[in-house]
Write an enzyme that holds these catalytic residues in place. Structure first.
Site, mmCIF file in Angstrom:
data_model
loop_
_atom_site.group_PDB
_atom_site.id
_atom_site.type_symbol
_atom_site.label_atom_id
_atom_site.label_comp_id
_atom_site.label_asym_id
_atom_site.label_seq_id
_atom_site.Cartn_x
_atom_site.Cartn_y
_atom_site.Cartn_z
ATOM 1 N N ARG A 34 7.913 12.905 -36.995
ATOM 2 C CA ARG A 34 7.624 14.749 -37.481
ATOM 3 C C ARG A 34 8.910 15.014 -38.452
ATOM 4 O O ARG A 34 10.180 14.871 -37.431
ATOM 5 C CB ARG A 34 8.023 15.675 -36.200
ATOM 6 C CG ARG A 34 7.919 17.049 -36.954
ATOM 7 C CD ARG A 34 7.483 17.949 -35.098
ATOM 8 N NE ARG A 34 6.219 18.079 -35.013
ATOM 9 C CZ ARG A 34 5.693 18.017 -33.483
ATOM 10 N NH1 ARG A 34 6.919 18.673 -32.441
ATOM 11 N NH2 ARG A 34 4.986 18.946 -33.574
ATOM 12 N N LEU A 36 11.730 17.459 -38.687
ATOM 13 C CA LEU A 36 11.970 19.066 -38.853
ATOM 14 C C LEU A 36 12.987 19.461 -39.933
ATOM 15 O O LEU A 36 13.021 20.883 -39.547
ATOM 16 C CB LEU A 36 13.443 18.714 -37.299
ATOM 17 C CG LEU A 36 12.728 18.419 -36.390
ATOM 18 C CD1 LEU A 36 14.289 18.138 -35.294
ATOM 19 C CD2 LEU A 36 11.006 18.810 -35.680
ATOM 20 N N PRO A 38 12.229 18.973 -44.004
ATOM 21 C CA PRO A 38 12.102 18.280 -44.786
ATOM 22 C C PRO A 38 13.626 18.767 -45.293
ATOM 23 O O PRO A 38 13.443 17.102 -47.194
ATOM 24 C CB PRO A 38 11.189 19.004 -45.702
ATOM 25 C CG PRO A 38 10.530 20.212 -44.689
ATOM 26 C CD PRO A 38 11.796 20.590 -43.504
ATOM 27 N N THR A 40 16.814 18.360 -46.073
ATOM 28 C CA THR A 40 17.653 17.332 -45.179
ATOM 29 C C THR A 40 17.257 16.423 -45.520
ATOM 30 O O THR A 40 17.703 14.908 -45.669
ATOM 31 C CB THR A 40 18.194 18.159 -44.091
ATOM 32 O OG1 THR A 40 18.695 18.973 -43.305
ATOM 33 C CG2 THR A 40 19.304 16.549 -43.140
ATOM 34 N N LYS A 107 11.326 10.482 -35.449
ATOM 35 C CA LYS A 107 12.142 9.205 -35.164
ATOM 36 C C LYS A 107 13.283 9.027 -35.983
ATOM 37 O O LYS A 107 13.034 10.129 -36.637
ATOM 38 C CB LYS A 107 11.162 8.262 -35.169
ATOM 39 C CG LYS A 107 9.751 8.626 -34.783
ATOM 40 C CD LYS A 107 9.185 6.813 -35.155
ATOM 41 C CE LYS A 107 7.700 6.955 -35.936
ATOM 42 N NZ LYS A 107 7.179 6.014 -35.977
ATOM 43 N N GLY A 110 17.994 7.313 -40.869
ATOM 44 C CA GLY A 110 18.873 6.517 -41.221
ATOM 45 C C GLY A 110 18.864 5.582 -41.832
ATOM 46 O O GLY A 110 18.832 5.494 -43.210
ATOM 47 N N GLU A 111 18.698 4.327 -41.449
ATOM 48 C CA GLU A 111 18.992 2.771 -41.715
ATOM 49 C C GLU A 111 17.451 2.545 -42.548
ATOM 50 O O GLU A 111 17.751 1.821 -43.870
ATOM 51 C CB GLU A 111 18.301 2.429 -40.819
ATOM 52 C CG GLU A 111 20.352 2.272 -39.809
ATOM 53 C CD GLU A 111 20.052 3.741 -38.945
ATOM 54 O OE1 GLU A 111 19.233 3.459 -38.931
ATOM 55 O OE2 GLU A 111 21.186 3.436 -39.024
#
Length: 144
Positions: A34, A36, A38, A40, A107, A110-111
């Site tokens: 999901r 939370l 959009p 960012t 989930k 970042g990587e």
């Protein structure tokens, strides 16, 4: 535990005489559960892609072979991507919650935004030139 996934599609243009590589378009889709925020998440995706373009085509520490010092140790000499190096970046999200990891269905992002960018660019370069480059950053001398 479940993981995030990404698919990157990259268009490159390679000048035949000089070997200069441009990235006019990147299209990426992320499965990060999901979404939370959009705005960012989109900004994080664009930032990771720009970082991947820089790492693939520009960034590299130049080491002095005589003394082992870094020759481009400051921001004035270390090449990073600028607006002219980055074309259109289109980001999309699957946006389906994954409750196997947590109750909110979120989930990490970042990587995964960075990990597939370099292989996508080098595969696009291979498709355009027929030359498989296996070291980063991709330099003009690799393609001429």
């Amino acid at each position: 535990m479940t993981f995030s996934y990404a698919a990157h599609f990259v268009e490159v243009r390679v000048e035949p005489s000089t070997g200069r590589v441009r990235v006019p378009r990147v299209v990426s889709t992320f499965d990060c559960g999901r979404v939370l925020s959009p705005v960012t998440a989109r900004s994080q995706g664009i930032g990771g892609i720009v970082w991947g373009i820089g790492g693939t085509l520009r960034e590299g520490a130049e080491i002095d072979p005589r003394y082992g010092g870094v020759l481009n140790a400051d921001i004035a000499e270390y090449l990073v991507p600028v607006n002219a190096d980055v074309g259109s970046v289109d980001i999309d999200f699957i946006d389906e919650p994954d409750f196997a990891l947590n109750r909110s269905g979120v989930k990490g992002l970042g990587e995964v935004v960075l990990a597939g960018t370099a292989p996508a660019i080098t595969n696009a370069i291979f498709h355009a030139t027929g030359k498989r480059v296996r070291s980063l950053p991709v330099r003009m001398e690799h393609l001429i």
